[in-house]
Design a protein around this motif. Structure first.
Motif, PDB file in Angstrom:
ATOM      1  N   GLN A 149     -11.638  -8.432  -0.165  1.00  0.00           N
ATOM      2  CA  GLN A 149     -10.862  -9.483   0.485  1.00  0.00           C
ATOM      3  C   GLN A 149     -10.150  -8.889   1.699  1.00  0.00           C
ATOM      4  OE1 GLN A 149     -11.950 -11.987  -1.031  1.00  0.00           O
ATOM      5  NE2 GLN A 149     -10.807 -12.580  -2.864  1.00  0.00           N
ATOM      6  N   VAL A 150     -10.451  -9.408   2.866  1.00  0.00           N
ATOM      7  CA  VAL A 150      -9.808  -8.895   4.075  1.00  0.00           C
ATOM      8  C   VAL A 150      -8.474  -9.617   4.250  1.00  0.00           C
ATOM      9  CG1 VAL A 150      -9.985  -8.512   6.556  1.00  0.00           C
ATOM     10  CG2 VAL A 150     -12.030  -8.335   5.101  1.00  0.00           C
ATOM     11  N   SER A 151      -7.413  -8.919   3.906  1.00  0.00           N
ATOM     12  CA  SER A 151      -6.060  -9.434   4.073  1.00  0.00           C
ATOM     13  C   SER A 151      -5.479  -8.833   5.357  1.00  0.00           C
ATOM     14  CB  SER A 151      -5.214  -9.081   2.840  1.00  0.00           C
ATOM     15  OG  SER A 151      -3.903  -9.559   2.974  1.00  0.00           O
ATOM     16  N   SER A 152      -4.313  -8.244   5.290  1.00  0.00           N
ATOM     17  CA  SER A 152      -3.631  -7.756   6.488  1.00  0.00           C
ATOM     18  C   SER A 152      -2.331  -7.103   6.039  1.00  0.00           C
ATOM     19  CB  SER A 152      -3.332  -8.945   7.409  1.00  0.00           C
ATOM     20  OG  SER A 152      -2.376  -8.626   8.403  1.00  0.00           O
ATOM     21  N   ILE A 153      -1.742  -6.294   6.917  1.00  0.00           N
ATOM     22  CA  ILE A 153      -0.364  -5.896   6.617  1.00  0.00           C
ATOM     23  C   ILE A 153       0.532  -7.135   6.631  1.00  0.00           C
ATOM     24  CG2 ILE A 153      -0.597  -3.515   7.445  1.00  0.00           C
ATOM     25  CD1 ILE A 153       0.842  -4.397  10.018  1.00  0.00           C
ATOM     26  N   GLY A 154       0.022  -8.204   7.242  1.00  0.00           N
ATOM     27  CA  GLY A 154       0.703  -9.495   7.188  1.00  0.00           C
ATOM     28  C   GLY A 154       0.582 -10.171   5.840  1.00  0.00           C
ATOM     29  N   GLY A 155      -0.128  -9.560   4.898  1.00  0.00           N
ATOM     30  CA  GLY A 155      -0.140 -10.032   3.527  1.00  0.00           C
ATOM     31  C   GLY A 155       0.869  -9.300   2.674  1.00  0.00           C
ATOM     32  N   ILE A 192      -8.550  -5.220  -1.853  1.00  0.00           N
ATOM     33  CA  ILE A 192      -7.864  -5.983  -0.815  1.00  0.00           C
ATOM     34  C   ILE A 192      -7.641  -5.059   0.376  1.00  0.00           C
ATOM     35  CG2 ILE A 192      -5.838  -7.358  -0.245  1.00  0.00           C
ATOM     36  CD1 ILE A 192      -5.382  -7.641  -3.323  1.00  0.00           C
ATOM     37  N   LEU A 193      -8.318  -5.341   1.487  1.00  0.00           N
ATOM     38  CA  LEU A 193      -8.108  -4.561   2.713  1.00  0.00           C
ATOM     39  C   LEU A 193      -6.884  -5.096   3.438  1.00  0.00           C
ATOM     40  CD1 LEU A 193     -11.616  -4.130   4.397  1.00  0.00           C
ATOM     41  CD2 LEU A 193     -10.555  -2.763   2.598  1.00  0.00           C
ATOM     42  N   GLU A 194      -6.014  -4.183   3.873  1.00  0.00           N
ATOM     43  CA  GLU A 194      -4.798  -4.569   4.582  1.00  0.00           C
ATOM     44  C   GLU A 194      -4.764  -3.851   5.934  1.00  0.00           C
ATOM     45  OE1 GLU A 194      -2.078  -5.264   0.581  1.00  0.00           O
ATOM     46  OE2 GLU A 194      -2.258  -3.248   1.437  1.00  0.00           O
ATOM     47  N   PRO A 195      -5.523  -4.366   6.918  1.00  0.00           N
ATOM     48  CA  PRO A 195      -5.557  -3.711   8.229  1.00  0.00           C
ATOM     49  C   PRO A 195      -4.282  -3.961   9.025  1.00  0.00           C
ATOM     50  CG  PRO A 195      -7.472  -5.144   7.874  1.00  0.00           C
ATOM     51  CD  PRO A 195      -6.447  -5.497   6.847  1.00  0.00           C
TER      52      PRO A 195
END
Length: 296
Positions: A149-155, A192-195
């Motif tokens: 799941q491509v999330s974000s540091i915004g997650g 969960i990826l948190e780019p």
């Protein structure tokens, strides 16, 4: 039906590099394009979805037998199911699913319309949910699979002017953590990826914006300056990092991408912990007399 307990580690990971089949959404640009290119480059097969598959023509010309372009808007539930069925029929089964399709909506919370917030959730939350729900029966039957799941540091944290985007990614993080617990017995992994910031079109032509109120112009300017002060990461490097995650015998539930991401996230959690500790006395009093009597 194969049970999780009877599956070897290599099978649970979907086989070795060069033998996996991927299903990647939002594959026509940015991170999704680089994820697709990297997987194809090492001999894997990829069912790559995009609203405009013409953007994948260059990759199809180089990988005609191992790339299946599929036109897909993840907000269309019926189309999601159809695309997954086509990919499974083409490949015999999906090993890695990357829910990458998404966009950023810019606007202060007061500036958001109901429709804008719903649209953001439809793509960034319900899109991955629909894809995940569609691929799980096949993965459970095989006793293997890896959902990314491509999330974000915004997650993890929130900033001004991105409330709708944060709402979608925080929700994606929560449902994905529950998913990881539920599917582990079936040999299915979830990451969960948190780019952090990357050199993509996320804040460019693919972004959407609410009609602005003058009262929030200062917040918009500050947010743009913050983003502009960060050196963006290289999407191709992120793609190679994803290959390492998928190859790992014990892939992480969460992983940060980008050199600046750890410091940003660490600061977010340090501030939260400090505030919770500062208010701990009130927290305990809020429990009532049962806590004081040792019955909590």
């Amino acid at each position: 039906m194969t049970t999780a307990g009877a599956v070897h580690d290599g099978e649970r990971r979907g086989g070795a590099p060069g033998s996996r089949t991927w299903f990647i959404t939002g594959a026509s640009r940015g991170l999704g394009y680089e994820f697709t290119r990297a997987a194809l480059g090492r001999g894997d097969r990829v069912a790559a979805t995009a609203r405009d598959t013409a953007r994948l023509d260059d990759l199809l010309g180089r990988h005609p037998g191992t790339l299946l372009p599929l036109a897909l808007d993840v907000t269309d539930a019926d189309a999601v199911g159809s695309s997954v069925r086509q990919a499974e029929a083409w490949s015999g089964g999906l090993d890695v699913v990357v829910n990458n399709a998404g966009y950023g909506h810019f606007g202060a919370v007061e500036e958001l319309s109901d429709e804008e917030l719903r649209d953001q959730l439809e793509t960034n939350l319900f899109g991955p949910f629909r894809v995940t729900r569609a691929v799980l029966p096949g993965m459970r039957a095989r006793g293997s699979g890896h959902i990314v799941q491509v999330s974000s540091i915004g997650g993890v944290g929130a900033f001004a002017n991105l409330g709708a985007y944060h709402a979608s990614k925080w929700a994606l993080e929560g449902i994905s953590e529950s998913l990881a617990i539920e599917t582990a017995p079936f040999g299915i992994r979830v990451t969960i990826l948190e780019p952090g910031g990357y050199a993509t079109d996320w804040s460019g032509s693919s972004a959407r914006h609410s009609a602005g109120l003058e009262a929030y112009e200062g917040a918009r300017v500050s947010a743009a300056a913050r983003r502009g002060g960060q050196a963006p990461g290289d999407p191709a490097a992120a793609a190679q990092a994803l290959m390492a995650v998928v190859d790992s015998p014990e892939p992480p539930l969460r992983v940060l991408f980008g050199a600046q991401a750890p410091a940003i996230v660490r600061g977010i959690y340090e501030r939260r912990l400090a505030e919770w500790e500062e208010w701990q006395g009130l927290t305990e009093r809020a429990h009532g007399s049962a806590h004081e009597g040792g019955r909590a």
